[in-house]
Motif scaffolding. Structure first.
Motif, PDB file in Angstrom:
ATOM      1  N   UNK A  82     -20.130  18.187  85.278  1.00  0.00           N
ATOM      2  CA  UNK A  82     -20.747  19.471  84.976  1.00  0.00           C
ATOM      3  C   UNK A  82     -22.265  19.485  85.072  1.00  0.00           C
ATOM      4  N   UNK A  83     -22.905  18.357  85.115  1.00  0.00           N
ATOM      5  CA  UNK A  83     -24.355  18.360  85.300  1.00  0.00           C
ATOM      6  C   UNK A  83     -24.710  17.351  86.369  1.00  0.00           C
ATOM      7  N   UNK A  84     -25.524  17.778  87.286  1.00  0.00           N
ATOM      8  CA  UNK A  84     -25.989  16.848  88.304  1.00  0.00           C
ATOM      9  C   UNK A  84     -27.477  17.080  88.527  1.00  0.00           C
ATOM     10  N   UNK A  85     -28.148  16.013  88.871  1.00  0.00           N
ATOM     11  CA  UNK A  85     -29.573  16.130  89.195  1.00  0.00           C
ATOM     12  C   UNK A  85     -29.906  15.063  90.226  1.00  0.00           C
ATOM     13  N   UNK A  86     -30.622  15.478  91.252  1.00  0.00           N
ATOM     14  CA  UNK A  86     -31.055  14.548  92.293  1.00  0.00           C
ATOM     15  C   UNK A  86     -32.575  14.585  92.347  1.00  0.00           C
ATOM     16  N   UNK A  87     -33.203  13.437  92.090  1.00  0.00           N
ATOM     17  CA  UNK A  87     -34.669  13.398  92.168  1.00  0.00           C
ATOM     18  C   UNK A  87     -35.136  12.060  92.741  1.00  0.00           C
ATOM     19  N   UNK A  88     -36.437  11.997  92.998  1.00  0.00           N
ATOM     20  CA  UNK A  88     -36.984  10.797  93.650  1.00  0.00           C
ATOM     21  C   UNK A  88     -37.625   9.828  92.655  1.00  0.00           C
ATOM     22  N   UNK A  89     -37.064   9.753  91.444  1.00  0.00           N
ATOM     23  CA  UNK A  89     -37.605   8.844  90.427  1.00  0.00           C
ATOM     24  C   UNK A  89     -37.773   7.397  90.931  1.00  0.00           C
ATOM     25  N   UNK A  90     -36.863   6.875  91.739  1.00  0.00           N
ATOM     26  CA  UNK A  90     -37.046   5.484  92.188  1.00  0.00           C
ATOM     27  C   UNK A  90     -38.337   5.267  92.983  1.00  0.00           C
ATOM     28  N   UNK A  91     -38.868   6.326  93.567  1.00  0.00           N
ATOM     29  CA  UNK A  91     -40.124   6.208  94.315  1.00  0.00           C
ATOM     30  C   UNK A  91     -41.289   6.832  93.539  1.00  0.00           C
ATOM     31  N   UNK A  92     -41.140   6.961  92.218  1.00  0.00           N
ATOM     32  CA  UNK A  92     -42.217   7.486  91.383  1.00  0.00           C
ATOM     33  C   UNK A  92     -42.423   8.985  91.519  1.00  0.00           C
ATOM     34  N   UNK A  93     -41.394   9.703  92.009  1.00  0.00           N
ATOM     35  CA  UNK A  93     -41.516  11.156  92.176  1.00  0.00           C
ATOM     36  C   UNK A  93     -40.391  11.845  91.413  1.00  0.00           C
ATOM     37  N   UNK A  94     -40.407  11.674  90.097  1.00  0.00           N
ATOM     38  CA  UNK A  94     -39.326  12.214  89.274  1.00  0.00           C
ATOM     39  C   UNK A  94     -39.256  13.732  89.334  1.00  0.00           C
TER      40      UNK A  94
END
Ligand code: CU
Length: 134
Positions: A68-80
């Motif tokens: 029910x909740x999804x989020x895709x971000x670039x946290x691994x490259x310091x761009x959360x």
């Protein structure tokens, strides 16, 4: 001397029993794990990301979970704060959950998922790290 050894063994057994009881009572969301079916995904719109939900106690996949909740971000490259769209799509394999996403930039992406599993009162949360490749 014999008595001491006997007592030590009894104490060990008691400890083992207490420990297994405690473990059982804490069984819950941590018994489940999301795994990426494929960690390298083509960069760009219309890519499919699939995650497998596994019951770590049995090693088996868990079908019929409600994600029910999804989020895709670039946290691994310091761009959360850099996020992108991720929409559920049909999956052909039970226990595997598929999504269409747009990995708009090459590099590391973090996919976070929360799910309800049948018979499990706690919310199961997990994340996988993906790599968008050219
Ligand atoms: Cu980025």
């Amino acid at each position: 001397m014999k008595q001491i050894i006997f007592n030590a063994r009894t104490a060990l057994l008691t400890c083992a029993m207490l420990f297994s009881t405690a473990t059982a009572s804490f069984a819950g969301a941590q018994d489940y794990e999301f795994q990426a079916v494929q960690t390298e995904i083509k960069q760009g719109p219309g890519s499919t990301v699939s995650v497998r939900l596994v019951d770590k106690r049995t090693g088996k996949t868990v079908p019929d979970a409600v994600l029910f909740t999804t989020r895709m971000d670039m946290a691994p490259d310091g761009m959360e704060t850099m996020t992108t769209t991720v929409e559920p799509t049909t999956s052909t394999e039970p226990g595997v959950y598929a999504f269409t996403t747009n990995l708009s930039m090459e590099g590391g992406w973090r996919f976070q998922v929360a799910a309800k599993v049948q018979g499990e009162p706690e919310t199961v949360k997990g994340e996988v790290v993906l790599k968008a490749i050219p």
